[in-house]
Scaffold this active site. Structure first.
Site, PDB file in Angstrom:
ATOM      1  N   GLY A 232       1.023  -1.296  -0.070  1.00  0.00           N
ATOM      2  CA  GLY A 232       0.196  -0.004   0.031  1.00  0.00           C
ATOM      3  C   GLY A 232       0.748   1.305   0.155  1.00  0.00           C
ATOM      4  O   GLY A 232       2.086   1.160  -0.432  1.00  0.00           O
ATOM      5  N   SER A 233       0.238   2.446   0.588  1.00  0.00           N
ATOM      6  CA  SER A 233       1.208   3.526   0.471  1.00  0.00           C
ATOM      7  C   SER A 233       2.183   3.660   1.303  1.00  0.00           C
ATOM      8  O   SER A 233       2.248   2.848   2.686  1.00  0.00           O
ATOM      9  CB  SER A 233      -0.048   4.863   0.940  1.00  0.00           C
ATOM     10  OG  SER A 233      -0.425   4.557   2.081  1.00  0.00           O
TER      11      SER A 233
ATOM     12  N   CYS B  83       1.734   0.301  -8.461  1.00  0.00           N
ATOM     13  CA  CYS B  83       2.985   1.190  -7.699  1.00  0.00           C
ATOM     14  C   CYS B  83       4.069   1.052  -8.687  1.00  0.00           C
ATOM     15  O   CYS B  83       5.185   1.980  -8.407  1.00  0.00           O
ATOM     16  CB  CYS B  83       3.269   0.092  -6.580  1.00  0.00           C
ATOM     17  SG  CYS B  83       3.259  -1.558  -6.624  1.00  0.00           S
TER      18      CYS B  83
ATOM     19  N   GLU C 277       3.894  10.237  -5.811  1.00  0.00           N
ATOM     20  CA  GLU C 277       2.980   9.266  -6.306  1.00  0.00           C
ATOM     21  C   GLU C 277       1.577   9.472  -6.416  1.00  0.00           C
ATOM     22  O   GLU C 277       0.722   9.725  -5.626  1.00  0.00           O
ATOM     23  CB  GLU C 277       2.881   7.945  -5.497  1.00  0.00           C
ATOM     24  CG  GLU C 277       2.446   6.588  -6.136  1.00  0.00           C
ATOM     25  CD  GLU C 277       2.395   5.545  -5.318  1.00  0.00           C
ATOM     26  OE1 GLU C 277       2.200   5.487  -3.982  1.00  0.00           O
ATOM     27  OE2 GLU C 277       2.922   4.421  -5.799  1.00  0.00           O
TER      28      GLU C 277
HETATM   29  P1  NDP Z   1      -3.554   2.774   1.699  1.00  0.00           P
HETATM   30  O1  NDP Z   1      -2.153   2.485   2.075  1.00  0.00           O
HETATM   31  O2  NDP Z   1      -4.301   3.529   2.901  1.00  0.00           O
HETATM   32  O3  NDP Z   1      -4.172   1.221   2.043  1.00  0.00           O
HETATM   33  C1  NDP Z   1      -3.748  -0.120   1.763  1.00  0.00           C
HETATM   34  C2  NDP Z   1      -4.312  -1.125   2.745  1.00  0.00           C
HETATM   35  O4  NDP Z   1      -4.005  -0.423   4.021  1.00  0.00           O
HETATM   36  C3  NDP Z   1      -5.898  -1.213   2.798  1.00  0.00           C
HETATM   37  O5  NDP Z   1      -6.422  -2.391   3.066  1.00  0.00           O
HETATM   38  C4  NDP Z   1      -6.096  -0.120   3.831  1.00  0.00           C
HETATM   39  O6  NDP Z   1      -7.485  -0.687   4.384  1.00  0.00           O
HETATM   40  C5  NDP Z   1      -5.026  -0.601   4.985  1.00  0.00           C
HETATM   41  N1  NDP Z   1      -4.929   0.473   5.884  1.00  0.00           N
HETATM   42  C6  NDP Z   1      -5.248   1.726   5.846  1.00  0.00           C
HETATM   43  N2  NDP Z   1      -4.638   2.217   7.000  1.00  0.00           N
HETATM   44  C7  NDP Z   1      -4.270   1.524   7.809  1.00  0.00           C
HETATM   45  C8  NDP Z   1      -3.472   1.665   9.117  1.00  0.00           C
HETATM   46  N3  NDP Z   1      -3.310   2.613   9.868  1.00  0.00           N
HETATM   47  N4  NDP Z   1      -3.238   0.562   9.839  1.00  0.00           N
HETATM   48  C9  NDP Z   1      -3.329  -0.801   9.166  1.00  0.00           C
HETATM   49  N5  NDP Z   1      -3.789  -0.790   7.484  1.00  0.00           N
HETATM   50  C10 NDP Z   1      -4.294   0.411   7.140  1.00  0.00           C
HETATM   51  O7  NDP Z   1      -3.798   3.225   0.463  1.00  0.00           O
HETATM   52  P2  NDP Z   1      -4.933   4.150   0.038  1.00  0.00           P
HETATM   53  O8  NDP Z   1      -5.987   3.317  -0.277  1.00  0.00           O
HETATM   54  O9  NDP Z   1      -5.288   4.972   1.065  1.00  0.00           O
HETATM   55  O10 NDP Z   1      -4.530   4.901  -1.187  1.00  0.00           O
HETATM   56  C11 NDP Z   1      -3.671   5.950  -1.033  1.00  0.00           C
HETATM   57  C12 NDP Z   1      -2.510   6.161  -1.756  1.00  0.00           C
HETATM   58  O11 NDP Z   1      -1.719   5.113  -1.527  1.00  0.00           O
HETATM   59  C13 NDP Z   1      -2.761   6.040  -3.342  1.00  0.00           C
HETATM   60  O12 NDP Z   1      -3.289   7.187  -4.093  1.00  0.00           O
HETATM   61  C14 NDP Z   1      -1.482   5.334  -3.958  1.00  0.00           C
HETATM   62  O13 NDP Z   1      -0.656   6.341  -3.890  1.00  0.00           O
HETATM   63  C15 NDP Z   1      -0.924   4.746  -2.725  1.00  0.00           C
HETATM   64  N6  NDP Z   1      -1.086   3.076  -2.825  1.00  0.00           N
HETATM   65  C16 NDP Z   1      -0.162   2.501  -3.211  1.00  0.00           C
HETATM   66  C17 NDP Z   1      -0.260   1.066  -3.456  1.00  0.00           C
HETATM   67  C18 NDP Z   1       0.972   0.316  -3.772  1.00  0.00           C
HETATM   68  O14 NDP Z   1       0.714  -0.745  -4.478  1.00  0.00           O
HETATM   69  N7  NDP Z   1       2.084   0.591  -3.752  1.00  0.00           N
HETATM   70  C19 NDP Z   1      -1.628   0.380  -3.582  1.00  0.00           C
HETATM   71  C20 NDP Z   1      -2.350   1.253  -2.846  1.00  0.00           C
HETATM   72  C21 NDP Z   1      -2.357   2.482  -2.856  1.00  0.00           C
HETATM   73  P3  NDP Z   1      -8.589   0.135   4.184  1.00  0.00           P
HETATM   74  O15 NDP Z   1      -8.944   0.048   2.598  1.00  0.00           O
HETATM   75  O16 NDP Z   1      -9.851  -0.132   4.942  1.00  0.00           O
HETATM   76  O17 NDP Z   1      -8.426   1.647   4.295  1.00  0.00           O
END
Ligand code: NDP
Length: 512
Positions: A237-238, A293, A394
Site C-alpha cells: 500500500g502507500s 505501484c 505518487e
Molecule cells: P492505503 O495504504 O491507505 O491502503 C492499503 C491497505 O492498508 C488497505 O487495506 C487499507 O485498509 C489498509 N490501511 C489503511 N490504513 C491503515 C492503518 N493505519 N493500519 C493498517 N492498515 C491500514 O492506500 P489508500 O487506499 O489510502 O491509497 C492512498 C494512496 O496509496 C494511493 O493514492 C497510492 O498513492 C498509494 N497506494 C499504493 C499502493 C501500492 O501498491 N504501492 C496500493 C494502494 C495505494 P482500508 O482500505 O480499509 O483503508
C-alpha cells in the site's frame, strides 16, 4: 462471462467458515465503473480480529499443518492452483467489478499469474533447503550442526485495492508454502475476490490456516499488525501507511515486509527503437489507469528525440478506448473512487500551476453507460522538471510526466533523485549500454525494452522508501521462514570440550 445478479452479502471468513461480524455491521462495496452497489460486506471489529488471529494461532500451534512434508505441501499448492482455475470466471468477474481492472487484464494476466504462482511455489518447496548440514569446523570442535528453516507462525497480510487478488496471492502462496497460517485484511474498496479466494483455498487446507477479516484499516488493520499473537506482517500500500505499520509492528518486534509506493523512471536512450519504446512506455504508465505501484510515471526523453517522442505519445494515447472494464473492447477502465479521482485531478492542477505543459488529457471523462463511474483521461505533461510535485509524488492515476535530458550521466542522476526505488526502465538497442545504466539505477526491478513484466520466479520489491523485503521468487520463501541452528557436540570427554577451560580453570581440584 457470468454476471452476478443483485447485491450480494459477504460475511467474514474465519476458521474455515463464513461468519458475520460480531457487531453485526456491514459496509458497502461499489463498482467504480458504474457507481452501483454490488455487495454488503461484514464490517469486522477488534473482537473479530481476535477470533481470526486465535483461529490462525490454533491452526499453527495445534495441527500438523506446519510439519507437512514438502511433497505433501507441494501437492496442496498444486490443488490450490487447480481450484483457482476452476473458479477463474467468478474471480475475474469480482476483480473487474470491484477494482475496475479490465476483464482482459484480469483474465489474461492476473489469473494466469496466480495459477502459475502456486505451481512455482510448489516447485520451490520441493527444492527448498529445509535442513542443511554444516561441514565440520576446527572450532568449536567435532560436532553435528544443522540449519533448519521453519515457518514463522501467524502472518497478517494487509492488501491494497489496485490488484487485490493477485497481490493477496503474493502473500498467501509463500506463507502457505512454508507452513504458516494467515489472516488477510483486504482493502475496503475491494474485499470480494480475496474472500472468494480464501474459500477456494480452504478446500485444501485445514480450518484456520487462511482467514479474512474485512473492515477499516485504521481500526482492524492496526489491531492486526500490533496483535501479540501475530508473528509476521506483510503489507502492500502507500508509503505513509507502511511507516505506521512498521512502527506498530515494532511493538512486538514482528518480522515485516513492506511493498510501498513508487515514482519509477523510464529512460528512453538516443538509440531506442521508438516503434517499441512509445507503446511500451504508454503500457508502462497507463495500465490499470496508472494505479500500479511500479508504473513508469517519469519518462526521461533525450533532447534530440523529444518533439518526435511527444508527438507520437500523444497520437497513440488518443487511440486508447475508455469504457466499462467488463467490456472486452475497453483499454482504459475507471479509477477506484471519487476520492481517488479528485486526488488525481488535484495533481493535474498542481502540474499546470507549477509550469508543466498539458499536451494530452487532463480532465475527467464521462463514459456512456458508466455516467456514475470515476474515469480520467490519460494525461501527458511535458516541460516537467524533476522538482515538480507531479514528478515527486505518487499520483496513482493515468498521468505521465515527460522530462528532458541531454547526457546519460545526467539522466541516471535524475532517475535516482526520488525517495522511491521500486522499478525503472531503459529503452535502447545497445545491450551493453542498457546493463551499464541498469547497474546504476537504484530500483528493485529494471526492465530493458519492456515494462510490468513480473515473473513468479523473480523477486519483486523496492529500494529506499519503496519497501523492505521481496515478494515472489525464491526470496519470498525466505521472508516467511526463520532459521534455527541445532548443534550436537561429538566430544565425549568433558575436559576436551572447548568451553571447559574457559570457565573452569580451577576445576581439577574440585573434581573427583
Ligand atoms: P492505503 O495504504 O491507505 O491502503 C492499503 C491497505 O492498508 C488497505 O487495506 C487499507 O485498509 C489498509 N490501511 C489503511 N490504513 C491503515 C492503518 N493505519 N493500519 C493498517 N492498515 C491500514 O492506500 P489508500 O487506499 O489510502 O491509497 C492512498 C494512496 O496509496 C494511493 O493514492 C497510492 O498513492 C498509494 N497506494 C499504493 C499502493 C501500492 O501498491 N504501492 C496500493 C494502494 C495505494 P482500508 O482500505 O480499509 O483503508
Amino acid at each position: 462471462m457470468t454476471v452476478q445478479v443483485g447485491v450480494q452479502s459477504y460475511p467474514l471468513f474465519i476458521d474455515g467458515k463464513r461468519q458475520p461480524a460480531a457487531g453485526g455491521e456491514t459496509f458497502e462495496v461499489l463498482n467504480p465503473a458504474t457507481g452501483e452497489l454490488i455487495a454488503n460486506v461484514a464490517k469486522a471489529g477488534e473482537a473479530d480480529v481476535e477470533k481470526a488471529v486465535q483461529s490462525a494461532r490454533d491452526a499453527f500451534d495445534k495441527t500438523d499443518w506446519k510439519g507437512l512434508p514438502p511433497k505433501e505441501r507441494a501437492k496442496r499448492l498444486h490443488a490450490i492452483a487447480h481450484e483457482i482455475k476452476v473458479h477463474a470466471q467468478e474471480l475475474v468477474y469480482l476483480e473487474t467489478v470491484s477494482s475496475g481492472a479490465t476483464v482482459r487484464r484480469a483474465a489474461a494476466n492476473d489469473l494466469t499469474l496466480m495459477v502459475d504462482l502456486f505451481k512455482t511455489m510448489a516447485k520451490f518447496v520441493l527444492d527448498y533447503p529445509f535442513s542443511e548440514t554444516l561441514p565440520s569446523a576446527p572450532f568449536p570442535g567435532p560436532s553435528h550442526n544443522f540449519v533448519w528453516r521453519e515457518p514463522i507462525g501467524v502472518c497478517a497480510a494487509i492488501t491494497p485495492w489496485n490488484m487485490p487478488m493477485l497481490i493477496a496471492t503474493w502473500k498467501i502462496a509463500p506463507a502457505l508454502a512454508m507452513g504458516n497460517t494467515i489472516v488477510i485484511k483486504p482493502a475496503s474498496y475491494t474485499p470480494l475476490s480475496t474472500l472468494k479466494l480464501a474459500e477456494i483455498i480452504s478446500k485444501v487446507v485445514p480450518p484456520g490456516v487462511i482467514n479474512v477479516v474485512t473492515g477499516p484499516g485504521k481500526e482492524i488493520g492496526e489491531a492486526l499488525v500490533s496483535h501479540p499473537k501475530v508473528d509476521k506482517v506483510a503489507f502492500t500500500g502507500s508509503t505513509e501507511v507502511g511507516k505506521t505499520i512498521m512502527s506498530l509492528a515494532s511493538g512486538t518486534i514482528k518480522n515485516t515486509t513492506l511493498e510501498l509506493g513508487g515514482k519509477s523512471p523510464n529512460i528512453i536512450l538516443e538509440d531506442a527503437d521508438l516503434d517499441l519504446a512509445i507503446p511500451g512506455s504508454l503500457f508502462g504508465v497507463f495500465l490499470h489507469s496508472g494505479q500500479l505501484c511500479e508504473s513508469g510515471t517519469r519518462l526521461f526523453v533525450p533532447d534530440k528525440l523529444h518533439d518526435e517522442v511527444v508527438k507520437r505519445l500523444v497520437a497513440l494515447t488518443k487511440t486508447l478506448k475508455p469504457g466499462n472494464p467488463l467490456d472486452q473492447a475497453t483499454d482504459i477502465g475507471p479509477v477506484i473512487s471519487k476520492k481517488q479521482k479528485e486526488s488525481i485531478l488535484s495533481y493535474i492542477k498542481a502540474g499546470k500551476k507549477e509550469g508543466a505543459t498539458l499536451v494530452c488529457g487532463g480532465k475527467e471523462l464521462t463514459v456512456p453507460g458508466c455516467e456514475e463511474g470515476h474515469f480520467i483521461e490519460p494525461t501527458i505533461f511535458t516541460d516537467v522538471t524533476n522538482e515538480m510535485t507531479i514528478a515527486r509524488e505518487e499520483i496513482f492515476g493515468p498521468v505521465l510526466s515527460v522530462i528532458r535530458y541531454s547526457e546519460v550521466d545526467e539522466v541516471v542522476e535524475l532517475a535516482n533523485d526520488t525517495i522511491y526505488g521500486l522499478a525503472a526502465g531503459i529503452w535502447t538497442q545497445d545491450v551493453n549500454q542498457a546493463y551499464a545504466v541498469a547497474r546504476k539505477l537504484r530500483a528493485g526491478v529494471v526492465w530493458i525494452n519492456d515494462w510490468h513484466m513480473l515473473r513468479n520466479d523473480a523477486p519483486f520489491g523496492g529500494y529506499k522508501q519503496s519497501g523492505i523485503g521481496r515478494e515472489m521468487g525464491k526470496h519470498s520463501l525466505d521472508a516467511y521462514t526463520q532459521v534455527k541452528h541445532v548443534h550436537t557436540s561429538m566430544v565425549p570427554d568433558l575436559h576436551k570440550r572447548s568451553w571447559y577451560q574457559i570457565l573452569f580453570s580451577n576445576s581439577e581440584q574440585g573434581e573427583g
